[in-house]
Motif scaffolding. Structure first.
Motif, PDB file in Angstrom:
ATOM      1  N   GLU A   1     -33.279  26.452  95.643  1.00 40.52           N
ATOM      2  CA  GLU A   1     -34.130  27.126  96.625  1.00 40.52           C
ATOM      3  C   GLU A   1     -35.168  28.005  95.940  1.00 40.52           C
ATOM      4  O   GLU A   1     -36.323  28.062  96.354  1.00 40.52           O
ATOM      5  CB  GLU A   1     -33.258  27.967  97.564  1.00 40.52           C
ATOM      6  N   MET A   2     -34.752  28.705  94.886  1.00 41.83           N
ATOM      7  CA  MET A   2     -35.691  29.554  94.163  1.00 41.83           C
ATOM      8  C   MET A   2     -36.779  28.708  93.507  1.00 41.83           C
ATOM      9  O   MET A   2     -37.962  29.075  93.509  1.00 41.83           O
ATOM     10  CB  MET A   2     -34.946  30.353  93.092  1.00 41.83           C
ATOM     11  N   VAL A   3     -36.377  27.562  92.947  1.00 42.09           N
ATOM     12  CA  VAL A   3     -37.343  26.685  92.286  1.00 42.09           C
ATOM     13  C   VAL A   3     -38.354  26.155  93.296  1.00 42.09           C
ATOM     14  O   VAL A   3     -39.553  26.089  93.023  1.00 42.09           O
ATOM     15  CB  VAL A   3     -36.611  25.528  91.576  1.00 42.09           C
ATOM     16  N   ARG A   4     -37.887  25.805  94.482  1.00 47.13           N
ATOM     17  CA  ARG A   4     -38.803  25.336  95.527  1.00 47.13           C
ATOM     18  C   ARG A   4     -39.768  26.453  95.930  1.00 47.13           C
ATOM     19  O   ARG A   4     -40.956  26.213  96.179  1.00 47.13           O
ATOM     20  CB  ARG A   4     -38.014  24.869  96.755  1.00 47.13           C
ATOM     21  N   ALA A   5     -39.257  27.683  95.992  1.00 50.25           N
ATOM     22  CA  ALA A   5     -40.093  28.814  96.374  1.00 50.25           C
ATOM     23  C   ALA A   5     -41.208  29.057  95.362  1.00 50.25           C
ATOM     24  O   ALA A   5     -42.275  29.596  95.711  1.00 50.25           O
ATOM     25  CB  ALA A   5     -39.237  30.077  96.512  1.00 50.25           C
ATOM     26  N   LEU A   6     -40.999  28.651  94.137  1.00 52.84           N
ATOM     27  CA  LEU A   6     -42.014  28.791  93.095  1.00 52.84           C
ATOM     28  C   LEU A   6     -43.033  27.657  93.122  1.00 52.84           C
ATOM     29  O   LEU A   6     -43.950  27.615  92.298  1.00 52.84           O
ATOM     30  CB  LEU A   6     -41.340  28.834  91.719  1.00 52.84           C
ATOM     31  N   GLY A   7     -42.863  26.732  94.066  1.00 56.56           N
ATOM     32  CA  GLY A   7     -43.819  25.645  94.216  1.00 56.56           C
ATOM     33  C   GLY A   7     -43.527  24.425  93.362  1.00 56.56           C
ATOM     34  O   GLY A   7     -44.379  23.541  93.240  1.00 56.56           O
ATOM     35  N   ILE A   8     -42.333  24.363  92.775  1.00 62.05           N
ATOM     36  CA  ILE A   8     -41.960  23.224  91.931  1.00 62.05           C
ATOM     37  C   ILE A   8     -41.304  22.159  92.795  1.00 62.05           C
ATOM     38  O   ILE A   8     -40.406  22.453  93.597  1.00 62.05           O
ATOM     39  CB  ILE A   8     -41.002  23.671  90.813  1.00 62.05           C
ATOM     40  N   ARG A   9     -41.734  20.918  92.642  1.00 58.16           N
ATOM     41  CA  ARG A   9     -41.171  19.814  93.428  1.00 58.16           C
ATOM     42  C   ARG A   9     -39.867  19.367  92.780  1.00 58.16           C
ATOM     43  O   ARG A   9     -39.826  18.455  91.968  1.00 58.16           O
ATOM     44  CB  ARG A   9     -42.179  18.669  93.508  1.00 58.16           C
ATOM     45  N   ILE A  10     -38.788  20.048  93.169  1.00 58.76           N
ATOM     46  CA  ILE A  10     -37.501  19.830  92.514  1.00 58.76           C
ATOM     47  C   ILE A  10     -36.980  18.421  92.759  1.00 58.76           C
ATOM     48  O   ILE A  10     -36.304  17.836  91.899  1.00 58.76           O
ATOM     49  CB  ILE A  10     -36.467  20.887  92.977  1.00 58.76           C
ATOM     50  N   ARG A  11     -37.280  17.837  93.912  1.00 53.08           N
ATOM     51  CA  ARG A  11     -36.836  16.465  94.187  1.00 53.08           C
ATOM     52  C   ARG A  11     -37.476  15.480  93.199  1.00 53.08           C
ATOM     53  O   ARG A  11     -36.839  14.532  92.747  1.00 53.08           O
ATOM     54  CB  ARG A  11     -37.180  16.072  95.624  1.00 53.08           C
ATOM     55  N   LEU A  12     -38.750  15.710  92.878  1.00 51.56           N
ATOM     56  CA  LEU A  12     -39.432  14.855  91.912  1.00 51.56           C
ATOM     57  C   LEU A  12     -38.801  15.013  90.525  1.00 51.56           C
ATOM     58  O   LEU A  12     -38.605  14.029  89.804  1.00 51.56           O
ATOM     59  CB  LEU A  12     -40.914  15.208  91.847  1.00 51.56           C
ATOM     60  N   VAL A  13     -38.455  16.257  90.171  1.00 50.15           N
ATOM     61  CA  VAL A  13     -37.808  16.512  88.890  1.00 50.15           C
ATOM     62  C   VAL A  13     -36.476  15.783  88.813  1.00 50.15           C
ATOM     63  O   VAL A  13     -36.150  15.142  87.804  1.00 50.15           O
ATOM     64  CB  VAL A  13     -37.601  18.027  88.672  1.00 50.15           C
ATOM     65  N   PHE A  14     -35.680  15.853  89.884  1.00 51.88           N
ATOM     66  CA  PHE A  14     -34.386  15.166  89.904  1.00 51.88           C
ATOM     67  C   PHE A  14     -34.563  13.650  89.829  1.00 51.88           C
ATOM     68  O   PHE A  14     -33.762  12.952  89.211  1.00 51.88           O
ATOM     69  CB  PHE A  14     -33.615  15.545  91.162  1.00 51.88           C
ATOM     70  N   SER A  15     -35.616  13.136  90.472  1.00 53.09           N
ATOM     71  CA  SER A  15     -35.888  11.696  90.385  1.00 53.09           C
ATOM     72  C   SER A  15     -36.180  11.290  88.953  1.00 53.09           C
ATOM     73  O   SER A  15     -35.724  10.233  88.478  1.00 53.09           O
ATOM     74  CB  SER A  15     -37.069  11.327  91.283  1.00 53.09           C
ATOM     75  N   LEU A  16     -36.925  12.126  88.237  1.00 51.14           N
ATOM     76  CA  LEU A  16     -37.237  11.841  86.832  1.00 51.14           C
ATOM     77  C   LEU A  16     -35.970  11.861  85.981  1.00 51.14           C
ATOM     78  O   LEU A  16     -35.809  11.047  85.066  1.00 51.14           O
ATOM     79  CB  LEU A  16     -38.248  12.858  86.310  1.00 51.14           C
ATOM     80  N   VAL A  17     -35.064  12.806  86.271  1.00 53.14           N
ATOM     81  CA  VAL A  17     -33.791  12.862  85.539  1.00 53.14           C
ATOM     82  C   VAL A  17     -32.991  11.588  85.772  1.00 53.14           C
ATOM     83  O   VAL A  17     -32.436  11.004  84.826  1.00 53.14           O
ATOM     84  CB  VAL A  17     -32.972  14.091  85.972  1.00 53.14           C
ATOM     85  N   PHE A  18     -32.930  11.138  87.009  1.00 50.76           N
ATOM     86  CA  PHE A  18     -32.182   9.921  87.334  1.00 50.76           C
ATOM     87  C   PHE A  18     -32.806   8.718  86.635  1.00 50.76           C
ATOM     88  O   PHE A  18     -32.100   7.873  86.078  1.00 50.76           O
ATOM     89  CB  PHE A  18     -32.159   9.706  88.848  1.00 50.76           C
ATOM     90  N   ALA A  19     -34.133   8.628  86.656  1.00 51.29           N
ATOM     91  CA  ALA A  19     -34.819   7.516  86.002  1.00 51.29           C
ATOM     92  C   ALA A  19     -34.586   7.546  84.500  1.00 51.29           C
ATOM     93  O   ALA A  19     -34.414   6.492  83.861  1.00 51.29           O
ATOM     94  CB  ALA A  19     -36.315   7.573  86.307  1.00 51.29           C
ATOM     95  N   LEU A  20     -34.555   8.737  83.916  1.00 50.81           N
ATOM     96  CA  LEU A  20     -34.309   8.863  82.475  1.00 50.81           C
ATOM     97  C   LEU A  20     -32.913   8.372  82.117  1.00 50.81           C
ATOM     98  O   LEU A  20     -32.728   7.622  81.154  1.00 50.81           O
ATOM     99  CB  LEU A  20     -34.477  10.320  82.044  1.00 50.81           C
ATOM    100  N   GLY A  21     -31.909   8.796  82.910  1.00 51.33           N
ATOM    101  CA  GLY A  21     -30.540   8.332  82.665  1.00 51.33           C
ATOM    102  C   GLY A  21     -30.419   6.824  82.802  1.00 51.33           C
ATOM    103  O   GLY A  21     -29.726   6.165  82.014  1.00 51.33           O
ATOM    104  N   ALA A  22     -31.117   6.252  83.793  1.00 49.00           N
ATOM    105  CA  ALA A  22     -31.093   4.806  83.997  1.00 49.00           C
ATOM    106  C   ALA A  22     -31.771   4.078  82.845  1.00 49.00           C
ATOM    107  O   ALA A  22     -31.311   3.021  82.394  1.00 49.00           O
ATOM    108  CB  ALA A  22     -31.774   4.455  85.317  1.00 49.00           C
ATOM    109  N   ALA A  23     -32.877   4.636  82.333  1.00 46.68           N
ATOM    110  CA  ALA A  23     -33.597   4.009  81.222  1.00 46.68           C
ATOM    111  C   ALA A  23     -32.738   3.951  79.971  1.00 46.68           C
ATOM    112  O   ALA A  23     -32.697   2.925  79.276  1.00 46.68           O
ATOM    113  CB  ALA A  23     -34.888   4.779  80.939  1.00 46.68           C
ATOM    114  N   VAL A  24     -32.039   5.041  79.670  1.00 48.51           N
ATOM    115  CA  VAL A  24     -31.159   5.052  78.491  1.00 48.51           C
ATOM    116  C   VAL A  24     -30.031   4.034  78.661  1.00 48.51           C
ATOM    117  O   VAL A  24     -29.655   3.351  77.702  1.00 48.51           O
ATOM    118  CB  VAL A  24     -30.593   6.467  78.248  1.00 48.51           C
ATOM    119  N   ALA A  25     -29.509   3.914  79.882  1.00 50.67           N
ATOM    120  CA  ALA A  25     -28.472   2.910  80.142  1.00 50.67           C
ATOM    121  C   ALA A  25     -29.008   1.506  79.887  1.00 50.67           C
ATOM    122  O   ALA A  25     -28.326   0.667  79.287  1.00 50.67           O
ATOM    123  CB  ALA A  25     -27.976   3.034  81.584  1.00 50.67           C
ATOM    124  N   GLY A  26     -30.229   1.244  80.327  1.00 52.85           N
ATOM    125  CA  GLY A  26     -30.821  -0.071  80.118  1.00 52.85           C
ATOM    126  C   GLY A  26     -31.029  -0.392  78.650  1.00 52.85           C
ATOM    127  O   GLY A  26     -30.750  -1.508  78.193  1.00 52.85           O
TER     128      GLY A  26
END
Length: 284
Positions: free
Chosen positions: A175-200
């Motif tokens: 919630e604090m991160v969102r209040a600072l204007g950071i798109r936390i959902r986009l950040v989490f999507s990037l984390v998921f994509a990174l984990g998937a890329a390493v798996a591949g």
């Protein structure tokens, strides 16, 4: 003595490969709280996409790139279309990712068929060097190098960059991160994509190292990934590395001296650790 050193090297190389398989599970669950039982499918897609590209172009590096990109795209699609709707609900996550595992596995069979695919190691990576009776295989050394490189890269990303700071802050207080204007959902999507890329990428490396693989390559290695995650500690990059090396070396020695007990020892190790230290060797 040379046998012991050879087994240690093999165990280290296998441990690095297991680390590449497991780190995505550890980071995604440890940082995002998502139980991804489709991780083996992302690993499998990386193997098929990478090997297909490698065989078509003759370039091992292009194969590595294709394996990471294809798995990252699948991971991104999975996170955005399904998992984003069930954040915080572990039961729903298990059901959704199990369904994704079945769908992605059947998609591979529909495209490439159920038969075994054979692939050769690149010429430059064949063979090795013998020093004092110990054989250093080029491909094993490459696996160790890639594992250490990704370990160092993840440590730098999570601890030394602004993106890593946002990831850690988003985990602690979204919630604090969102209040600072950071798109936390986009950040989490990037984390998921990174984990998937390493798996591949790990799927591609394992497939070429084995020389033959089929649609079961994901499921057969997913159990090892979860063992390592439990042993090392959820979300801990260092713990995952140490846990993977421990499992890899243990498996190497057991496969040589008592092959029928190799997997049983690893499962027993996980069970013992859960009793003594439920949070794993390192807790994030």
């Amino acid at each position: 003595m040379s046998i012991v050193i050879t087994l240690m090297l093999n165990g280290l190389a296998n441990g690095m490969l297991i680390f590449l398989i497991a780190i995505g599970v550890s980071v995604i669950f440890g940082l995002m709280g998502i139980m991804n039982f489709a991780h083996g499918a992302l690993f499998m897609w990386g193997a098929y996409a990478g090997v297909t590209t490698y065989l078509a172009t003759g370039s091992f590096l292009l194969g590595i790139a294709a394996s990471g990109i294809v798995s990252a795209l699948w991971g991104l699609a999975m996170e955005r279309l399904t998992l984003r709707q069930v954040y915080g609900n572990h039961l729903a996550q298990i059901l959704v990712t199990m369904g994704a595992l079945l769908v992605l596995t059947e998609a591979v069979k529909a495209i490439w068929g159920p038969n075994i695919i054979t692939v050769g190691t690149p010429t430059v990576l064949r063979g090795g060097w013998e020093v004092g009776g110990v054989i250093f295989l080029r491909y094993k050394l490459l696996t160790i190098g890639i594992g250490l490189g990704i370990f160092a890269g993840l440590q730098f990303l999570l601890n030394r960059t602004r993106l890593g700071m946002m990831i850690r802050a988003g985990v602690e207080n979204p919630e604090m991160v969102r209040a600072l204007g950071i798109r936390i959902r986009l950040v989490f999507s990037l984390v998921f994509a990174l984990g998937a890329a390493v798996a591949g990428i790990s799927g591609m490396i394992l497939a070429v190292g084995q020389g033959a693989f089929g649609p079961d390559i994901g499921l057969s290695n997913q159990l090892l990934a979860f063992i390592v995650v439990v042993v090392g500690g959820l979300g801990s990059v260092t713990g995952t590395l140490i846990g993977a090396v421990l499992v890899g070396v243990t498996t190497s020695f057991m496969a040589y001296f008592l092959p029928d007990l190799a997997m049983a020892v690893n499962v027993g190790l996980m069970a013992l650790l859960l009793l003594v230290r439920p949070q794993g060797l390192f807790s994030n």
